[in-house]
Design a protein around this motif. Structure first.
Motif, short mmCIF file in Angstrom:
data_model
loop_
_atom_site.label_atom_id
_atom_site.label_comp_id
_atom_site.label_asym_id
_atom_site.label_seq_id
_atom_site.Cartn_x
_atom_site.Cartn_y
_atom_site.Cartn_z
N GLY A 52 33.65 47.36 27.14
CA GLY A 52 34.47 46.24 26.69
C GLY A 52 35.84 46.65 26.23
N SER A 53 35.99 47.88 25.73
CA SER A 53 37.28 48.35 25.25
C SER A 53 38.22 48.74 26.38
CB SER A 53 37.07 49.55 24.33
OG SER A 53 36.41 50.60 25.02
N ASN A 54 37.68 48.83 27.60
CA ASN A 54 38.50 49.18 28.76
C ASN A 54 37.87 48.48 29.97
OD1 ASN A 54 40.39 50.37 30.44
ND2 ASN A 54 39.34 52.36 30.52
N SER A 55 37.90 47.15 29.95
CA SER A 55 37.03 46.38 30.83
C SER A 55 37.62 46.00 32.18
CB SER A 55 36.57 45.10 30.11
OG SER A 55 37.68 44.25 29.88
N ASP A 56 38.94 45.94 32.30
CA ASP A 56 39.54 45.45 33.55
C ASP A 56 39.25 46.38 34.72
OD1 ASP A 56 40.51 43.33 32.19
OD2 ASP A 56 42.62 43.78 32.46
N MET A 57 38.77 45.78 35.82
CA MET A 57 38.57 46.52 37.06
C MET A 57 39.38 45.83 38.16
SD MET A 57 34.51 47.44 36.80
CE MET A 57 34.63 48.83 37.93
N TYR A 58 39.85 46.61 39.12
CA TYR A 58 40.76 46.08 40.13
C TYR A 58 40.01 45.51 41.33
CZ TYR A 58 44.39 48.70 37.65
OH TYR A 58 45.24 49.19 36.69
N PRO A 73 42.62 24.77 54.04
CA PRO A 73 43.13 26.12 54.27
C PRO A 73 42.57 27.17 53.31
CG PRO A 73 44.68 24.92 52.93
CD PRO A 73 43.55 23.97 53.21
N ASN A 74 41.48 26.86 52.59
CA ASN A 74 40.93 27.82 51.65
C ASN A 74 40.30 29.01 52.37
OD1 ASN A 74 41.17 26.31 48.96
ND2 ASN A 74 40.26 24.80 50.32
N LYS A 75 40.34 30.15 51.72
CA LYS A 75 39.85 31.40 52.32
C LYS A 75 38.89 32.12 51.39
CE LYS A 75 42.75 30.73 55.73
NZ LYS A 75 42.26 30.31 57.06
N LEU A 76 38.04 32.93 51.99
CA LEU A 76 37.20 33.88 51.26
C LEU A 76 37.77 35.26 51.51
CD1 LEU A 76 33.61 32.66 52.24
CD2 LEU A 76 34.95 32.02 50.24
N VAL A 77 37.97 36.02 50.44
CA VAL A 77 38.54 37.36 50.59
C VAL A 77 37.56 38.39 50.03
CG1 VAL A 77 40.44 38.89 49.97
CG2 VAL A 77 40.89 36.49 50.49
N LEU A 78 37.15 39.31 50.88
CA LEU A 78 36.28 40.40 50.46
C LEU A 78 37.14 41.50 49.86
CD1 LEU A 78 33.16 41.84 51.98
CD2 LEU A 78 35.10 43.39 51.78
N CYS A 79 36.76 41.96 48.68
CA CYS A 79 37.58 42.95 47.97
C CYS A 79 36.79 44.22 47.68
CB CYS A 79 38.07 42.38 46.65
SG CYS A 79 39.10 40.92 46.78
N GLU A 80 37.49 45.34 47.69
CA GLU A 80 36.93 46.55 47.12
C GLU A 80 37.15 46.50 45.62
OE1 GLU A 80 37.90 50.38 48.59
OE2 GLU A 80 37.65 49.83 50.70
N VAL A 81 36.24 47.14 44.88
CA VAL A 81 36.37 47.19 43.42
C VAL A 81 36.70 48.62 43.01
CG1 VAL A 81 35.18 46.88 41.22
CG2 VAL A 81 34.83 45.25 43.07
N LEU A 82 37.79 48.76 42.23
CA LEU A 82 38.21 50.06 41.72
C LEU A 82 38.14 50.05 40.20
CD1 LEU A 82 41.40 50.77 43.90
CD2 LEU A 82 39.00 51.22 44.45
N LYS A 83 37.87 51.22 39.62
CA LYS A 83 37.84 51.35 38.17
C LYS A 83 39.26 51.42 37.61
CE LYS A 83 35.07 54.96 38.46
NZ LYS A 83 34.12 56.05 38.11
N TYR A 84 39.36 51.53 36.30
CA TYR A 84 40.66 51.54 35.64
C TYR A 84 41.58 52.66 36.15
CZ TYR A 84 39.11 55.61 32.99
OH TYR A 84 38.67 56.86 32.65
N ASN A 85 40.97 53.75 36.62
CA ASN A 85 41.75 54.89 37.12
C ASN A 85 41.98 54.83 38.63
OD1 ASN A 85 39.18 55.37 38.00
ND2 ASN A 85 38.89 57.29 36.87
N HIS A 86 41.70 53.67 39.23
CA HIS A 86 41.88 53.42 40.66
C HIS A 86 40.93 54.23 41.54
CE1 HIS A 86 45.21 50.55 41.11
NE2 HIS A 86 45.59 50.99 39.91
N LYS A 87 39.87 54.75 40.97
CA LYS A 87 38.82 55.37 41.76
C LYS A 87 37.75 54.33 42.06
CE LYS A 87 39.47 60.08 40.07
NZ LYS A 87 38.83 61.27 39.44
N PRO A 88 37.03 54.47 43.19
CA PRO A 88 36.03 53.45 43.56
C PRO A 88 34.96 53.30 42.50
CG PRO A 88 36.46 54.94 45.40
CD PRO A 88 37.12 55.54 44.20
#
Length: 351
Positions: A52-58, A73-88
């Protein structure tokens, strides 16, 4: 203003909320999903993926589909999730899969995955089964028709149409051996596209089932006993396999797979083989999890060579070991590593 729909998809998040962001996007002009769509973030502590103290993920957009529920015109976008340090994130297996696929793109690896699943009531009881007992023995349900044999066809048809609207490369569907169990097929897809399309197809299935008030389960053995389990049989070929004399390359790949059986078993379900151990018993059209086997038209083997391929000496082979709850990125990556990069041993090579 167009509505950009961002889906958190990373193995488990197909059940998580959709997030909306308004953004001007001209879908009729050439653009790259991973470049022109914005990065965003979500609260990883709510999904037990961060503190919770560092919760944001990309959220990093990777593939886009039409939204069959809100329509264009709505879309579904599949995303990769990265941690705070931009690693998977630990459950983001797409990034490595894409790297491996890039190493063999000149061989044009094609995949087709047969996703089996079971329809359940919200109480966990198989949909359409008697409340205090069992239906008749298996036999009349596979590809069956009739209210006493096919349970949940409305769901299946709605899902199929949703996939077609979205642009998912779905190519078939059928009732399976166990009542309330179904299958849909996605492919052929080349490279990383296989995992992208199957994950979106799974999301759409969960979303359609929600409208019907029932649940789709990918458990490899949802009902113990004398009932078929659920797999995700994976068909694989390369350009060489599909051309004249391709059977030679198919047989070479099978020889490599035979030497690396346990590595593939670990890659073929999210618990490293424990889920599949309930399914791969050597019974109910499965091979034994501890033994590797291959054969023409043999559905009790680890690898099946379709009869037409044996006759035409070219085509593809089917790996019948992946479980219904497998990660398609892990499965396709493992096949490429062993069959095309000729890796050996129990651990993947680091490139």
């Amino acid at each position: 203003m167009l509505s950009y729909r961002s889906l958190i998809l990373n193995n488990r998040a197909v059940k998580r909320p959709t997030i909306s962001v308004a953004k001007k996007i001209d879908f009729f002009s050439p653009f790259c999903v991973s470049v022109d769509l914005p990065e965003w973030n979500f609260d990883g502590s709510s999904t037990y993926q961060s503190e919770g103290s560092n919760s944001d993920m990309y959220l990093i957009p990777q593939a886009m589909f039409r939204d069959p529920f809100r329509k264009d015109p709505n879309k579904l976008v599949l995303c990769e999730v990265l941690k705070y340090n931009h690693k998977p994130a630990e459950t983001n297996l797409r990034q490595m899969c894409k790297k491996i696929m890039g190493m063999v793109q000149n061989q044009h690896p094609w995949f087709g995955m047969e996703q089996e699943y079971t329809l359940l009531g919200t109480d966990g009881h198989p949909f359409g089964w008697p409340s205090n007992g069992f239906p008749g023995p298996q036999g009349p349900y596979y590809c069956g028709v009739g209210a006493d044999k096919a349970y949940g066809r409305d769901v299946v048809e709605a899902h199929y149409r949703a996939c077609l609207y979205a642009g998912v490369k779905i190519c078939g569907t059928n009732a399976e051996v166990m009542p309330a169990q179904w299958e849909f097929q996605v492919g052929p897809c080349e490279g990383i596209e296989m995992g992208d399309h199957l994950w979106i197809a799974r999301f759409l299935l969960h979303r359609v089932c929600e409208d019907f008030g029932i649940v789709a389960s990918f458990d490899p053995k949802p009902i113990p006993g004398n009932w078929n389990g659920a797999g995700c049989h994976t068909n694989f070929s390369t350009k060489e396999m599909r051309e004249e004399g391709g059977l030679k390359y198919i047989e070479e790949s099978i020889e490599r797979l035979a030497k690396r059986h346990q590595y593939h078993i670990r890659a073929y379900d999210p618990k490293g083989g424990l889920d599949n151990a309930r399914r791969l018993t050597g019974h109910h059209e499965t091979s034994n999890i501890n033994e590797f086997s291959a054969g023409v038209a043999n559905r009790g083997a680890s690898i099946r060579i379709p009869r037409s391929v044996g006759q035409e000496k070219k085509g593809y082979f089917e790996d019948r070991r992946p479980s219904a709850n497998c990660d398609p990125y892990a499965v396709t990556e493992a096949l490429v590593r062993t069959c095309l990069l000729s890796e050996e041993g129990e651990e993947p090579v680091k490139y």
